[in-house]
Design a protein around this motif. Structure first.
Motif, mmCIF file in Angstrom:
data_model
loop_
_atom_site.group_PDB
_atom_site.id
_atom_site.type_symbol
_atom_site.label_atom_id
_atom_site.label_comp_id
_atom_site.label_asym_id
_atom_site.label_seq_id
_atom_site.Cartn_x
_atom_site.Cartn_y
_atom_site.Cartn_z
ATOM 1 N N ALA A 61 -5.654 -8.751 -1.823
ATOM 2 C CA ALA A 61 -6.848 -8.030 -1.359
ATOM 3 C C ALA A 61 -6.814 -7.773 0.146
ATOM 4 O O ALA A 61 -7.171 -6.683 0.611
ATOM 5 C CB ALA A 61 -8.110 -8.809 -1.734
ATOM 6 N N ARG A 62 -6.368 -8.755 0.912
ATOM 7 C CA ARG A 62 -6.313 -8.584 2.371
ATOM 8 C C ARG A 62 -5.295 -7.519 2.767
ATOM 9 O O ARG A 62 -5.525 -6.743 3.705
ATOM 10 C CB ARG A 62 -5.978 -9.913 3.042
ATOM 11 N N PHE A 63 -4.180 -7.504 2.045
ATOM 12 C CA PHE A 63 -3.161 -6.495 2.337
ATOM 13 C C PHE A 63 -3.694 -5.099 2.022
ATOM 14 O O PHE A 63 -3.471 -4.151 2.786
ATOM 15 C CB PHE A 63 -1.904 -6.774 1.517
ATOM 16 N N TYR A 64 -4.410 -4.963 0.909
ATOM 17 C CA TYR A 64 -4.976 -3.663 0.554
ATOM 18 C C TYR A 64 -6.020 -3.223 1.573
ATOM 19 O O TYR A 64 -6.101 -2.038 1.927
ATOM 20 C CB TYR A 64 -5.598 -3.722 -0.842
ATOM 21 N N CYS A 67 -4.231 -1.837 4.511
ATOM 22 C CA CYS A 67 -3.734 -0.477 4.259
ATOM 23 C C CYS A 67 -4.838 0.560 4.432
ATOM 24 O O CYS A 67 -4.619 1.634 5.005
ATOM 25 C CB CYS A 67 -3.160 -0.379 2.842
ATOM 26 N N VAL A 68 -6.034 0.240 3.949
ATOM 27 C CA VAL A 68 -7.172 1.161 4.079
ATOM 28 C C VAL A 68 -7.568 1.309 5.548
ATOM 29 O O VAL A 68 -7.805 2.432 6.028
ATOM 30 C CB VAL A 68 -8.371 0.658 3.244
ATOM 31 N N VAL A 69 -7.618 0.184 6.262
ATOM 32 C CA VAL A 69 -7.975 0.225 7.682
ATOM 33 C C VAL A 69 -6.916 0.994 8.464
ATOM 34 O O VAL A 69 -7.239 1.763 9.379
ATOM 35 C CB VAL A 69 -8.149 -1.207 8.236
ATOM 36 N N TRP A 70 -5.644 0.808 8.116
ATOM 37 C CA TRP A 70 -4.556 1.544 8.773
ATOM 38 C C TRP A 70 -4.778 3.037 8.640
ATOM 39 O O TRP A 70 -4.645 3.784 9.614
ATOM 40 C CB TRP A 70 -3.216 1.154 8.151
ATOM 41 N N TRP A 71 -5.098 3.485 7.412
ATOM 42 C CA TRP A 71 -5.314 4.920 7.176
ATOM 43 C C TRP A 71 -6.455 5.449 8.032
ATOM 44 O O TRP A 71 -6.313 6.474 8.702
ATOM 45 C CB TRP A 71 -5.606 5.164 5.692
ATOM 46 N N PHE A 72 -7.564 4.708 8.037
ATOM 47 C CA PHE A 72 -8.740 5.211 8.738
ATOM 48 C C PHE A 72 -8.542 5.192 10.248
ATOM 49 O O PHE A 72 -8.886 6.161 10.941
ATOM 50 C CB PHE A 72 -9.973 4.376 8.365
ATOM 51 N N CYS A 101 0.896 4.698 1.139
ATOM 52 C CA CYS A 101 2.186 4.513 0.452
ATOM 53 C C CYS A 101 2.454 3.029 0.188
ATOM 54 O O CYS A 101 2.920 2.661 -0.902
ATOM 55 C CB CYS A 101 3.314 5.114 1.285
ATOM 56 N N LEU A 102 2.166 2.177 1.173
ATOM 57 C CA LEU A 102 2.368 0.741 0.986
ATOM 58 C C LEU A 102 1.446 0.191 -0.098
ATOM 59 O O LEU A 102 1.859 -0.633 -0.919
ATOM 60 C CB LEU A 102 2.119 0.008 2.307
ATOM 61 N N LEU A 103 0.203 0.648 -0.110
ATOM 62 C CA LEU A 103 -0.756 0.176 -1.100
ATOM 63 C C LEU A 103 -0.310 0.537 -2.517
ATOM 64 O O LEU A 103 -0.305 -0.301 -3.415
ATOM 65 C CB LEU A 103 -2.137 0.768 -0.797
ATOM 66 N N ILE A 104 0.093 1.792 -2.717
ATOM 67 C CA ILE A 104 0.532 2.242 -4.040
ATOM 68 C C ILE A 104 1.808 1.527 -4.463
ATOM 69 O O ILE A 104 1.963 1.117 -5.624
ATOM 70 C CB ILE A 104 0.741 3.763 -4.047
ATOM 71 N N ASP A 106 2.843 -1.465 -3.575
ATOM 72 C CA ASP A 106 2.531 -2.851 -3.944
ATOM 73 C C ASP A 106 1.838 -2.922 -5.307
ATOM 74 O O ASP A 106 2.142 -3.795 -6.120
ATOM 75 C CB ASP A 106 1.646 -3.479 -2.875
ATOM 76 N N LEU A 107 0.922 -1.990 -5.561
ATOM 77 C CA LEU A 107 0.260 -1.965 -6.866
ATOM 78 C C LEU A 107 1.260 -1.746 -7.998
ATOM 79 O O LEU A 107 1.170 -2.371 -9.057
ATOM 80 C CB LEU A 107 -0.804 -0.863 -6.890
ATOM 81 N N CYS A 108 2.218 -0.860 -7.770
ATOM 82 C CA CYS A 108 3.243 -0.606 -8.789
ATOM 83 C C CYS A 108 4.066 -1.857 -9.072
ATOM 84 O O CYS A 108 4.385 -2.166 -10.230
ATOM 85 C CB CYS A 108 4.151 0.544 -8.345
ATOM 86 N N ILE A 109 4.421 -2.587 -8.016
ATOM 87 C CA ILE A 109 5.205 -3.810 -8.189
ATOM 88 C C ILE A 109 4.403 -4.859 -8.952
ATOM 89 O O ILE A 109 4.922 -5.520 -9.869
ATOM 90 C CB ILE A 109 5.633 -4.357 -6.810
ATOM 91 N N VAL A 110 3.122 -5.004 -8.594
ATOM 92 C CA VAL A 110 2.265 -5.989 -9.266
ATOM 93 C C VAL A 110 2.118 -5.654 -10.744
ATOM 94 O O VAL A 110 2.226 -6.521 -11.623
ATOM 95 C CB VAL A 110 0.882 -6.046 -8.584
ATOM 96 N N LEU A 111 1.886 -4.386 -11.059
ATOM 97 C CA LEU A 111 1.721 -3.974 -12.456
ATOM 98 C C LEU A 111 3.040 -4.091 -13.228
ATOM 99 O O LEU A 111 3.046 -4.438 -14.413
ATOM 100 C CB LEU A 111 1.193 -2.542 -12.517
#
Length: 236
Positions: A61-64, A67-72, A101-104, A106-111
């Motif tokens: 959750a912190r990493f995600y 990623c959101v804060v980085w974008w904004f 890109c990092l968020l997506i 990581d989600l792909c790896i987790v899934l």
């Protein structure tokens, strides 16, 4: 008033990069209507709520959030809307998209760790998404073939943009199409009749074309508007 629509347009560019182009149909909003203000705002609030409830209990959750804060934060300079040439520009998305890109990824790896079925589904989805991006960008690539193609496309997308009208006029003038250049400046003057620089440029074009009376009329308009502006500043 304009910010929700601008942010939503940048989000669309993240997930649909084939929308890239020299201009985007986003302009300043003076009145808060449902279509221009409340709908984009509701979509943004809904996306934030979905993201919060979907990701807050994950181990990353912190990493995600990072990623959101980085974008904004990376996009923040472009959100100073009175300082940019165009409200939405593709180039401001380059650095900001790293977080997405990092968020997506990581989600792909987790899934994918959930089993072979998930791995196959992610592989297919990633392949289809990549193919759609390549095809969409291949169709959009000719827009940047030359200045005339690029600025003519930008004018079609944002007909009320003085910047693109002026750049298109300069391009047409450089190739010797003075009537075409004058047509663009006339259109720009209709959008902003008090923009004295447009009248000056149009007057110069009319002189080159031998249309002296029209040139003098534009120079007079330019002089009157410039004088009016100086008087307004003096009163302030």
């Amino acid at each position: 008033n304009t910010l929700p629509q601008v942010v939503l347009e940048y989000l669309q560019l993240l997930v649909m990069p084939w929308l890239a182009g020299p201009a985007h149909p986003v302009g300043f909003i003076k009145l808060r209507t449902f279509e221009d203000f409340y709908f984009p705002l509701c979509v943004l609030v809904l996306l934030v709520a979905i993201g919060f409830f979907a990701l807050r209990r994950t181990n990353h959750a912190r990493f995600y959030l990072f990623c959101v804060v980085w974008w904004f934060v990376s996009l923040a300079p472009a959100l100073s809307l009175n300082q940019v040439v165009s409200l939405v520009q593709d180039r401001y998305e380059y650095v900001a998209s790293i977080g997405f890109c990092l968020l997506i990824a990581d989600l792909c790896i987790v899934l994918a760790d959930r089993g072979m079925t998930w791995r196959n589904a992610i592989a297919v989805a990633a392949g289809l998404f990549t193919a759609a991006q390549v095809f969409g960008l291949w169709l959009a690539e000719p827009i940047w073939h030359d200045n005339e193609t690029m600025f003519s496309t930008a004018v079609k997308i944002s007909p009320n943009s003085l910047h693109f009208r002026e750049r298109y006029a300069e391009t047409l003038e450089a190739k010797g199409d003075l009537p075409g250049a004058a047509e663009q400046l006339v259109a720009a003057a209709r959008v902003e009749p008090n923009e004295y620089i447009i009248h000056y440029q149009l007057g110069q074009l009319y002189l080159q074309m031998g249309r002296k009376e029209e040139a003098q009329a534009e120079f007079r308009a330019r002089s009157e508007e410039h004088t009016s502006e100086l008087q307004s500043h003096h009163e302030l």
